[in-house]
Design an enzyme around this catalytic site. Structure first.
Site, PDB file in Angstrom:
ATOM      1  N   VAL A 186       2.988  -5.312   3.206  1.00  0.00           N
ATOM      2  CA  VAL A 186       2.547  -6.603   3.939  1.00  0.00           C
ATOM      3  C   VAL A 186       3.461  -8.119   3.627  1.00  0.00           C
ATOM      4  O   VAL A 186       3.140  -8.041   1.887  1.00  0.00           O
ATOM      5  CB  VAL A 186       0.919  -7.043   3.946  1.00  0.00           C
ATOM      6  CG1 VAL A 186       0.741  -8.385   5.174  1.00  0.00           C
ATOM      7  CG2 VAL A 186       0.701  -5.581   4.353  1.00  0.00           C
ATOM      8  N   MET A 189       1.350   3.222   2.385  1.00  0.00           N
ATOM      9  CA  MET A 189       2.755   3.055   3.849  1.00  0.00           C
ATOM     10  C   MET A 189       3.570   1.883   4.031  1.00  0.00           C
ATOM     11  O   MET A 189       4.704   2.269   4.160  1.00  0.00           O
ATOM     12  CB  MET A 189       2.045   3.422   4.539  1.00  0.00           C
ATOM     13  CG  MET A 189       1.686   4.878   4.581  1.00  0.00           C
ATOM     14  SD  MET A 189       1.967   6.405   4.260  1.00  0.00           S
ATOM     15  CE  MET A 189       0.623   7.770   3.937  1.00  0.00           C
ATOM     16  N   ASP A 191     -12.036   3.186  10.248  1.00  0.00           N
ATOM     17  CA  ASP A 191     -11.397   2.764   8.967  1.00  0.00           C
ATOM     18  C   ASP A 191     -12.206   1.411   8.720  1.00  0.00           C
ATOM     19  O   ASP A 191     -11.537   1.274   8.184  1.00  0.00           O
ATOM     20  CB  ASP A 191     -10.128   2.711   8.677  1.00  0.00           C
ATOM     21  CG  ASP A 191     -10.341   2.736   6.844  1.00  0.00           C
ATOM     22  OD1 ASP A 191     -10.706   2.977   6.233  1.00  0.00           O
ATOM     23  OD2 ASP A 191      -8.547   2.341   6.793  1.00  0.00           O
ATOM     24  N   GLY A 237       1.049  -1.092  -0.117  1.00  0.00           N
ATOM     25  CA  GLY A 237      -0.156   0.323  -0.029  1.00  0.00           C
ATOM     26  C   GLY A 237       1.305   0.855   0.194  1.00  0.00           C
ATOM     27  O   GLY A 237       1.721   1.510  -0.254  1.00  0.00           O
TER      28      GLY A 237
END
Length: 771
Positions: free
Chosen positions: A30, A27, A138, A25
């Site tokens: 994973v 930032m 979120d 993503g």
């Protein structure tokens, strides 16, 4: 599904042996990891460029602390973390299941009983979050995984204590538009606590029941407006009890919503004992979950990484998936579903009458596609890019040593995301298309990416500048311009290194959508660490007509340099308001406002405003700052005038560059993968002008195979994508080289423009921070 590790990936993180990639993503990345004891984990690692920012590290530290405090079988459990190391990481239990959007995109809405059970279990997860004194903030479909034993709520990246102070400035929206509650959508600074999570859960369940977000999709500002003022779309929810429950959860007034604990008791649908059975879901969904779980648990061999051994041969490209992978939920939260319709209404721009861009050999025609907005709101940029590509193809075809002849195929998406999907499908089906330049806009790019990704068709955009895009299976998408956030670096450098400037006033106009938000937010974060200065940010709603009070507030807080992030109309309003004050300091507007409309509406107030842009200008060879590419740029401008009877517009040079890059790499593959980099790069002094480059673009022996499987000598798409990823290309606008992880530009080159004499004048390369 997991992806192979890449050469730059680590081999170990915090006692986890990394086995593959689960996703990436804006930032971080994973990974799928395995402990020495054999337990599997999802290991989230912050990107190096963000780890150095204390605010990002603080946010990551908070995520770990928040997640550790949640105790529920329906929320992923933290198994380890190190938020203070040079490479911060967080590990959670591994859930080998698809996301809710994947299931809805593939099978359609869930039946009422399934939605009720899903709601009850997720309500229990949220009740645990709230019992820990937290708000998730979120809750959205993409943060729900479906496993054989039930759903899991994931991603506590922006969770915070209900009474904590937000890290973001007042007015900055945190969450996912379309699923965040009205109190967050207004950006008023009102607390979005547990009641906000319930609203988001209601929106999530409405999506699961109908197959669409309850407040629609599209532009962010429109989504936010509908969330605050519009009624949710619950058409198709025929179960009276479910419809009533969703209506209560989606109440505009937080006090009128039930709590998460109340939902657990009010939903009477029986949950399978212990969650051991997935019988509450349709049979085909259960089968898919089982297949996904089995596939994910059939772990790949341990991939070699740079930390283990030197890479030898480049691995062969993976084949395209057998069927469409519906990659759901881009920034706006809307599901991307590819249409099956034809291109009857899509405008096809043919080659020029002189045939220079349309010349073909006796064999098959090899095509560079142009996916552009040629008749919509961004038609000026789209047409400029098409012209740039045609000039690059002319240049390539004029060479006597070319191994093949190129032609151009341009398709118009009219700026419509739905039509962009159709254009992408058309290019993907055409076996003669080597690569595509485009699309023009962010929304069109997000909609088109799945089709290009599945076809492993190289796609290079110069004007879609989002920080991140939906996850992709194949590494064939290249963002060939700095992102909105990356452009904030030269903006901050320009403003706060001006004499006497130390406090930056930032005006974020929601009329500019995500582009304005990303640029303004990034600038706000960069200032303290980059310059030691301070900021005063302000956010105004889309359509605000009077910016004088906001400008006055910025100046009252001692702002001695100003940044406007938004559209042309808003920039003109800001310029007029500023002109009525004594302010004489530096002022920069985001490049999205650099349109004729700004000059027309601002009038004399436009004088002196500057723009940091990812594109050059018509007079790019005559800027204040000398450039090594001045001569090639002048040659390009002259060729453009001769070919099209006009100076090149913004984005023409950038499209020319990336088309030249594609042509060069395709030619190198055809000439043979065994040749050295110097042989393949050509002998020209400039890559853009001559089709060559002065330096090798990749290490010897790492070039992928070039011929297509059919044996006709055409460069294979996957091989071409790998060659582009490994290349370095000296263009007339910037140097093009892409990082191995996200295929984004390594360099952050930008250009400075200034309004002088009622026109935009190109000044030269934008200033970059020292060191």
């Amino acid at each position: 599904m997991t992806e192979r590790l890449r050469p730059g990936d680590p081999a170990h993180i915090g006692g986890h042996r990394l086995l593959g990639r689960l996703g990436a993503g804006g930032m971080g990345t994973v990974y799928l990891g395995r402990t020495d004891a054999g337990a599997l984990a999802a290991v989230k690692v912050i990107l190096p460029e963000y780890a150095g920012y204390e605010e990002f590290r603080t946010r990551f530290r908070r995520e770990a602390e928040a997640a550790r405090r949640v105790d529920s079988p329906w929320a992923v459990r933290v198994t380890g973390a190190d938020t203070e190391s040079e490479t911060p990481w967080l590990a959670t239990e591994f859930v080998p299941g698809p996301t809710l959007p994947e299931i809805v995109a593939r099978y359609g809405p869930l039946p009422a009983r399934s939605v009720k059970v899903l709601g009850r279990l997720l309500a229990r997860a949220l009740a645990a979050v709230h019992a820990a004194g937290l708000a998730h903030r979120d809750v959205k479909p993409g943060n729900v995984l479906l496993a054989a034993d039930g759903p899991r709520l994931i991603d506590f990246g922006i969770a915070r204590a209900a009474d904590a102070t937000a890290l973001t400035a007042t007015g900055l929206v945190v969450g996912t538009p379309g699923f965040l509650p009205p109190e967050q959508a207004t950006g008023s600074g009102a607390d979005a606590g547990p009641a906000g999570d319930v609203f988001s859960l209601g929106a999530l369940l409405a999506y699961a029941a109908t197959g669409r977000p309850p407040f629609g999709s599209g532009a962010v500002d429109a989504l936010l407006y509908r969330t605050v003022h519009g009624a949710p779309d619950l058409d198709g929810v025929d179960d009276p009890a479910l419809r009533a429950l969703l209506t209560e959860c989606l109440a505009k007034d937080p006090a009128a919503r039930p709590s998460a604990a109340d939902l657990d008791t009010r939903i009477t649908e029986v949950v399978p004992a212990g969650g051991a059975s997935a019988s509450w879901l349709p049979e085909d969904v259960v089968r898919t979950i089982a297949e996904r779980s089995a596939a994910m648990l059939a772990l790949p061999d341990i991939d070699a990484t740079v930390g283990d051994a030197a890479a030898s041969d480049t691995p062969e490209p993976r084949p395209a998936p057998a069927r469409r992978r519906f990659l759901a939920f881009a920034a706006g939260g809307a599901v991307v579903a590819l249409g099956a319709g034809g291109l009857a209404a899509v405008r096809l721009w043919g080659d020029g009458a002189d045939g220079r861009s349309g010349a073909t050999t006796a064999g098959r025609r090899w095509v560079i596609g142009v996916h552009a907005d040629l008749t919509g709101n961004q038609k000026a940029a789209g047409r400029a890019q098409e012209r740039g590509v045609r000039l690059a193809v002319d240049r390539f075809n004029s060479r006597t040593d070319k191994p093949f002849t190129l032609t151009v195929k341009a398709l118009d998406d009219r700026g419509d995301p739905a039509r962009a999907e159709e254009v992408a499908e058309e290019f993907a089906r055409d076996p003669d298309v080597l690569a595509v330049i485009g699309p023009t806009g962010d929304a069109a790019t997000g909609a088109a990416l799945p089709a290009y990704d599945e076809a492993v068709l190289p796609l290079l955009t110069v004007s879609s500048l989002q920080i991140a895009y939906a996850a992709r299976v194949n590494a064939a998408f290249f963002q060939a311009s700095p992102s909105y956030a990356a452009l904030s670096l030269p903006i901050v450098t320009r403003l706060l290194r001006s004499p006497g400037a130390g406090r930056l006033g930032i005006l974020i106009d929601r009329s500019g959508g995500q582009a304005a938000y990303q640029a303004g937010y990034a600038a706000n974060l960069m200032v303290p660490g980059l310059t030691g200065g301070t900021t005063h940010p302000r956010v105004v709603p889309a359509g605000a007509t009077d910016l004088a009070p906001v400008v006055a507030d910025l100046l009252a807080h001692r702002s001695d340099a100003l940044l406007y992030a938004g559209d042309a109309a808003g920039a003109a309003r800001a310029a007029r308001a500023l002109a009525a004050t004594p302010f004489k300091g530096p002022r920069v507007a985001q490049h999205t406002a650099m349109r004729p409309e700004f000059l027309e509406r601002a009038g004399e107030a436009a004088e002196g405003w500057e723009f940091i842009a990812p594109f050059t200008g018509a007079d790019m060879a005559g800027g204040d700052t000398a450039s090594a590419s001045a001569r090639p740029a002048a040659d390009f401008a002259a060729a453009h005038r001769e070919r099209f009877g006009a100076a090149p517009d913004a984005w023409a040079a950038e499209a020319y560059d990336v088309a030249g890059l594609v042509a060069r790499e395709a030619a190198a593959l055809v000439r043979g993968a065994g040749k050295s980099g110097a042989e393949k790069n050509g002998a020209g002094k400039n890559g853009a002008a001559e089709g060559g480059s002065p330096t090798p673009t990749r290490s010897p022996g790492t070039a992928p195979p070039g011929a297509s499987p059919s044996g006709d000598g055409r460069p294979g798409r996957a091989a071409l994508a790998a060659a582009i990823a490994a290349s370095r290309y000296e263009g007339i606008s910037r140097t093009y080289a892409f990082d191995a992880e996200r295929q984004q530009l390594v360099a952050r080159d930008a250009h400075l423009h200034r309004v002088e004499g009622g026109r935009f004048r190109y000044v030269g390369p934008a200033p970059q921070p020292k060191g």
